[in-house]
Design a protein around this motif. Structure first.
Motif, PDB file in Angstrom:
ATOM      1  N   ARG A  24       0.860  -1.180   0.000  1.00 44.21           N
ATOM      2  CA  ARG A  24       0.000   0.000   0.000  1.00 44.21           C
ATOM      3  C   ARG A  24       0.898   1.232   0.000  1.00 44.21           C
ATOM      4  N   PHE A  25       0.597   2.193  -0.871  1.00 43.28           N
ATOM      5  CA  PHE A  25       1.423   3.385  -0.937  1.00 43.28           C
ATOM      6  C   PHE A  25       0.589   4.586  -1.346  1.00 43.28           C
ATOM      7  N   ALA A  26       1.137   5.755  -1.090  1.00 46.77           N
ATOM      8  CA  ALA A  26       0.499   7.018  -1.457  1.00 46.77           C
ATOM      9  C   ALA A  26       1.374   7.733  -2.469  1.00 46.77           C
ATOM     10  N   GLY A  51       6.240   9.735  -3.748  1.00 44.58           N
ATOM     11  CA  GLY A  51       5.379   8.959  -2.860  1.00 44.58           C
ATOM     12  C   GLY A  51       6.085   7.720  -2.372  1.00 44.58           C
ATOM     13  N   GLY A  52       5.362   6.934  -1.579  1.00 43.62           N
ATOM     14  CA  GLY A  52       5.957   5.721  -1.065  1.00 43.62           C
ATOM     15  C   GLY A  52       5.024   4.977  -0.136  1.00 43.62           C
ATOM     16  N   TYR A  84      -3.093  11.711  -4.608  1.00 43.53           N
ATOM     17  CA  TYR A  84      -3.434  13.058  -4.143  1.00 43.53           C
ATOM     18  C   TYR A  84      -2.869  14.087  -5.103  1.00 43.53           C
ATOM     19  N   LEU A  85      -3.502  15.243  -5.111  1.00 42.95           N
ATOM     20  CA  LEU A  85      -3.064  16.361  -5.931  1.00 42.95           C
ATOM     21  C   LEU A  85      -2.753  17.540  -5.025  1.00 42.95           C
ATOM     22  N   ASP A 137      -1.348  10.670   5.626  1.00 45.48           N
ATOM     23  CA  ASP A 137      -0.126  10.901   6.397  1.00 45.48           C
ATOM     24  C   ASP A 137       1.099  10.501   5.586  1.00 45.48           C
ATOM     25  N   ALA A 138       1.026   9.343   4.945  1.00 47.45           N
ATOM     26  CA  ALA A 138       2.160   8.877   4.145  1.00 47.45           C
ATOM     27  C   ALA A 138       2.453   9.833   2.996  1.00 47.45           C
ATOM     28  N   ALA A 139       1.413  10.387   2.371  1.00 46.04           N
ATOM     29  CA  ALA A 139       1.611  11.328   1.272  1.00 46.04           C
ATOM     30  C   ALA A 139       2.351  12.573   1.741  1.00 46.04           C
ATOM     31  N   VAL A 140       1.949  13.128   2.878  1.00 43.10           N
ATOM     32  CA  VAL A 140       2.602  14.322   3.416  1.00 43.10           C
ATOM     33  C   VAL A 140       4.066  14.033   3.725  1.00 43.10           C
TER      34      VAL A 140
END
Length: 293
Positions: free
Chosen positions: A8-10, A41-42, A93-94, A52-55
Motif C-alpha cells: 500500500r502506498f500514497a 510517494g511511497g 493526491y493532488l 499521512d504517508a503522502a505528506v
C-alpha cells in the motif's frame, strides 16, 4: 474473499503554476523498476494512513511541505503489479505549488523535474504512474485551471478460460469504431461512471456474464488511438478474470460473435485499435500467467 494487496502506498501529483506535473526519475539503485519515472510517494509506515504517508513522503523526497488538508484526494486504485506479481494499492493526491525545479530538493532518485502535460506520456513510466497521470490531467481541478477536455473513457474485460483462451468479440459492420474487427468485450463509460463499474456493466450487457467487482482485477490503462473515428487518443482500463465457462455459456448480445480464442491465434486476427495495443501486452503479463494458472 478478495486477496489483500501486498503493498500500500500514497502518491502525490504536484502541479506548478503552468500546469506541469512533478515527476521523479528513479536511479539504478531502486529496488524495483529502476530508471523509470513516476510521482513522488511511497509505502505507508506502521500507524500511518494514506494521507499521512503522502505528506511525509513528499517532504522526504522533494523538500516540499504541505498540510493534510492541502491535499486533494483523487481516489484509491487496486491493481495487479507486474513488478511484484501480486496486488498493490495506492491512493492518489493532488497538490498545487508555486515551486519551480530550483525549489525542489531531490531526496531520492536521479532527478525531480516538472514536466509539461504534452510530454508526460513520452517517458518510461512506472506502471502506477500510467494509471495515475491520466486521472491527474482529467481531474476537475486540472481542467478548471489549465483548460482542455476530459478524455473519452472506455472499460475492457478479458476473461481467461482453463486452457488460457481469451474471450474476444468480433464486431459487426455497424460500429463507428473498428467495424468487423476483433477486440475486447467492453465500451464507453457512462457519465460519472467509474472504470470498474463500467467494466462489470459492459460485460453483462454484451455477454450475459455477471461478475462482481471483486472478481475483476485491473490489468492496466492504455492510451488508444481513435483519431480516425473521434479525432482523439482515448483512455481504456482493462480488467481480467479467470472464467470456468465455454462458448455455450456466452450470450452474444453485441457484435457478430463473442467466443474464446486460443492465444496462439490472437496474432492472426484483424484487431481493433485497442486490441492491437492491449492483447499482446496482456498475453505477456504476469496477470495472464496467474489467471491461466
Amino acid at each position: 474473499m478478495r486477496a489483500e494487496p501486498q503493498h500500500r502506498f500514497a502518491s502525490v501529483a504536484v502541479l506548478d503554476d503552468h500546469g506541469r506535473v512533478l515527476l521523479q526519475e528513479r536511479d539504478e539503485h531502486a529496488p524495483v523498476d529502476p530508471d523509470r519515472w513516476g510521482l513522488p510517494g511511497g509505502a505507508l509506515e506502521p500507524g500511518e494512513d494514506y494521507r499521512d504517508a503522502a505528506v511525509r513522503e513528499l517532504a522526504e523526497e522533494t523538500g516540499l511541505r504541505v498540510g493534510r488538508d492541502e491535499l486533494e484526494h483523487l481516489g484509491r486504485t487496486r491493481y495487479h503489479a507486474e513488478s511484484c506479481g501480486g496486488l498493490d494499492e495506492f491512493e492518489l493526491y493532488l497538490a498545487r505549488s508555486p515551486a519551480s525545479d530550483a525549489d525542489v530538493r531531490c531526496g531520492e532518485g536521479r532527478q525531480m523535474v516538472f514536466v509539461d502535460r504534452d510530454l508526460l506520456f513520452d517517458r518510461d513510466l512506472l506502471q502506477a504512474a500510467r494509471l495515475q497521470l491520466p486521472d491527474v490531467v482529467d481531474s476537475p481541478t486540472y481542467l478548471g485551471r489549465f483548460g482542455g477536455r476530459p478524455s473519452r473513457r472506455f472499460a475492457g474485460v478479458v476473461l481467461v478460460d482453463r486452457s488460457g483462451a481469451l474471450l474476444l468479440q468480433e464486431r459487426d459492420e455497424h460500429p463507428r469504431i473498428d467495424p468487423e474487427k476483433w477486440g475486447l468485450v467492453g465500451g464507453h463509460l457512462d457519465d460519472c461512471e467509474d472504470f470498474l463499474t463500467g467494466a462489470v456493466r459492459e460485460l453483462e450487457e454484451e455477454t450475459g456474464v455477471e461478475l462482481t467487482p471483486d472478481e475483476l482485477t485491473l490489468h492496466g490503462e492504455y492510451r488508444v488511438d481513435h483519431r480516425d473515428a473521434y479525432g482523439s487518443v482515448d483512455r481504456m482500463r482493462v480488467f481480467a478474470a479467470a472464467a470456468d465457462l465455454t462458448d455455450a455459456d456466452i450470450d452474444c448480445r453485441e457484435g457478430r460473435q463473442i467466443v474464446f480464442v486460443d492465444p496462439a491465434a490472437v496474432a492472426t486476427l484483424d484487431l481493433t485499435a485497442a486490441g492491437s495495443v492491449v492483447l499482446p501486452a496482456f498475453l505477456r503479463s504476469g496477470l495472464y500467467a496467474a489467471l491461466r494458472g
